[in-house]
Design an enzyme around this catalytic site. Structure first.
Site, mmCIF file in Angstrom:
data_model
loop_
_atom_site.group_PDB
_atom_site.id
_atom_site.type_symbol
_atom_site.label_atom_id
_atom_site.label_comp_id
_atom_site.label_asym_id
_atom_site.label_seq_id
_atom_site.Cartn_x
_atom_site.Cartn_y
_atom_site.Cartn_z
ATOM 1 N N GLU A 159 40.127 27.795 42.522
ATOM 2 C CA GLU A 159 39.904 27.490 43.936
ATOM 3 C C GLU A 159 40.436 26.128 44.405
ATOM 4 O O GLU A 159 39.654 25.250 44.792
ATOM 5 C CB GLU A 159 38.404 27.591 44.242
ATOM 6 N N GLU A 275 36.651 36.366 40.902
ATOM 7 C CA GLU A 275 35.230 36.073 41.201
ATOM 8 C C GLU A 275 34.821 36.902 42.404
ATOM 9 O O GLU A 275 35.546 36.944 43.404
ATOM 10 C CB GLU A 275 35.008 34.594 41.547
HETATM 11 C C1 BGC Z 1 31.646 27.923 41.139
HETATM 12 C C2 BGC Z 1 30.194 28.184 40.818
HETATM 13 C C3 BGC Z 1 29.548 28.964 41.937
HETATM 14 C C4 BGC Z 1 30.357 30.193 42.231
HETATM 15 C C5 BGC Z 1 29.785 30.941 43.401
HETATM 16 C C6 BGC Z 1 32.299 29.226 41.359
HETATM 17 O O1 BGC Z 1 33.682 29.061 41.533
HETATM 18 O O2 BGC Z 1 32.231 27.226 40.093
HETATM 19 O O3 BGC Z 1 29.524 26.983 40.595
HETATM 20 O O4 BGC Z 1 28.254 29.356 41.577
HETATM 21 O O5 BGC Z 1 31.705 29.884 42.464
HETATM 22 O O6 BGC Z 1 29.658 30.087 44.482
#
Ligand code: BGC
Length: 346
Positions: A159, A275
């Site tokens: 990100e 993710e």
């Molecule tokens: C972050 C996490 C977070 C997740 C959802 C990830 O990229 O590193 O700390 O919980 O995104 O927000």
């Protein structure tokens, strides 16, 4: 003259984005193998391993495989485990721990995806002041794992956002990839776009002219739902938001992923949704419906993915109670049966 016309014809074809000069068939093959995976979140991306409540345990990898996942994404905060001065040597114990995790994933038949995660200076300070560290970290990781098979994947950076503008990011992508290619000429490398890897500046990403790349994105739309109650998203106390699967709710996810589908077709590059997930403060039925909808689209579009995450606050597993969020598991892996597992909501 005829010859020139033919050359011109092919030049136009290759430039219009619909005929590909790069053969990414190997990357597409690997992406197929990646299938559906899960993040070992809250573990290696903390400053101190275990301080966020997730210890790296061998049984976690075994369990992921047993549930039916085929890849495991390992978010890693390398930047706090390097020497302060050049050449920014990575702490040996930390490197050994990551090697152990990669080996354990592979031994369990999971494809590990390792990245640079939470390198905060790169996004909140001047990224170029930290470029030497970024390149040195990749140089060391790449050397460490150069003899590994193509079942290990690198992801340049989690990100990129804020000060990591699209222009600066394009330079980091090109230079990071070149560094890796010095020792890993064919390894699959995942690349994302700036502004958190979403759609907003995707068109500004300069995709390297390299056959072995996969484009990765994250999907948490809408954030008010997926991150309800999450302090780090500024949504503390803002809970009670359902997701029922109305036409307009589904459209949000479809619109997001279809932009990547278009991009994938146009640029001949596979997509990994590295993710996606819903925080535990949302109601369970909504979490299941959202995950189910997103995963159906991921499958429909032939993308691969990794749920956020295994056993922390978005998790499918609660180690303290030894129970599973079986509804979410079913949404992620619809062909498996999870009836025999203790469900966390019961
Ligand atoms: C972050 C996490 C977070 C997740 C959802 C990830 O990229 O590193 O700390 O919980 O995104 O927000």
């Amino acid at each position: 003259m005829k010859k020139e016309i033919i050359v011109l014809f092919f030049a136009i074809l290759f430039c219009n984005g619909n005929v590909y000069s790069i053969d990414r068939s190997h990357a597409f093959e690997i992406n197929q193998k990646l299938g559906m995976g899960i993040n070992l979140g809250g573990c290696f991306e903390a400053d101190v391993i275990g301080s966020w409540g997730v210890e790296p345990k061998p049984e976690y990898f075994k369990d992921m495989k047993a549930k039916g996942f085929s890849n495991v994404r390992l978010p890693i905060k390398w930047s706090v485990h390097i020497m302060k001065e050049s050449p920014y040597t990575i702490d040996k114990v930390f490197m050994d721990t990551i090697r152990w995790a990669v080996n354990t994933a592979l031994a369990n038949g999971l494809i590990p995806v390792i990245n640079i995660h939470n390198f905060d200076e790169l996004v909140y300070k001047n990224p170029n002041d930290y470029k030497g560290q970024y390149l040195s970290i990749w140089d060391q990781i790449a050397r460490e794992f150069q003899s590994y098979s193509d079942s290990l994947i690198f992801e340049l950076l989690n990100e990129p956002h804020d000060n990591m503008t699209p222009d600066i990011w394009n330079q980091f992508v090109a230079d990071g990839l070149s560094k890796i290619r010095e020792t890993n000429p064919d390894r699959i490398v995942m690349i994302t776009s700036a502004d958190w890897g979403g759609t907003t500046v995707l068109d500004k990403l300069i995709l390297p002219d390299d056959p072995n790349i996969i484009l990765t994105t994250h999907c948490y739309d809408p954030l008010q739902f997926t991150h309800q109650g999450a302090s780090w998203a500024g949504l503390s106390g803002k809970t009670g938001i359902p997701w029922t699967g109305t036409e307009s709710e589904v459209k949000v996810l479809k619109d997001f992923l279809s932009i990547f589908k278009q991009y994938s077709i146009q640029h001949n590059v596979p997509i990994y949704v590295g993710e996606f997930g819903v925080y535990e403060k949302a109601d369970e039925a909504s979490r299941i419906r959202w995950t189910n909808c997103l995963c159906s689209l991921i499958r429909e579009y032939n993308f691969s993915g990794a749920y956020w995450e295994y056993c922390a606050s978005f998790g499918i597993y609660n180690p303290a109670r030894k129970c599973y969020h079986t509804g979410i598991l079913k949404a992620l892996l619809p062909n498996k049966n999870f009836d025999k597992y203790q469900d966390c909501s019961k």
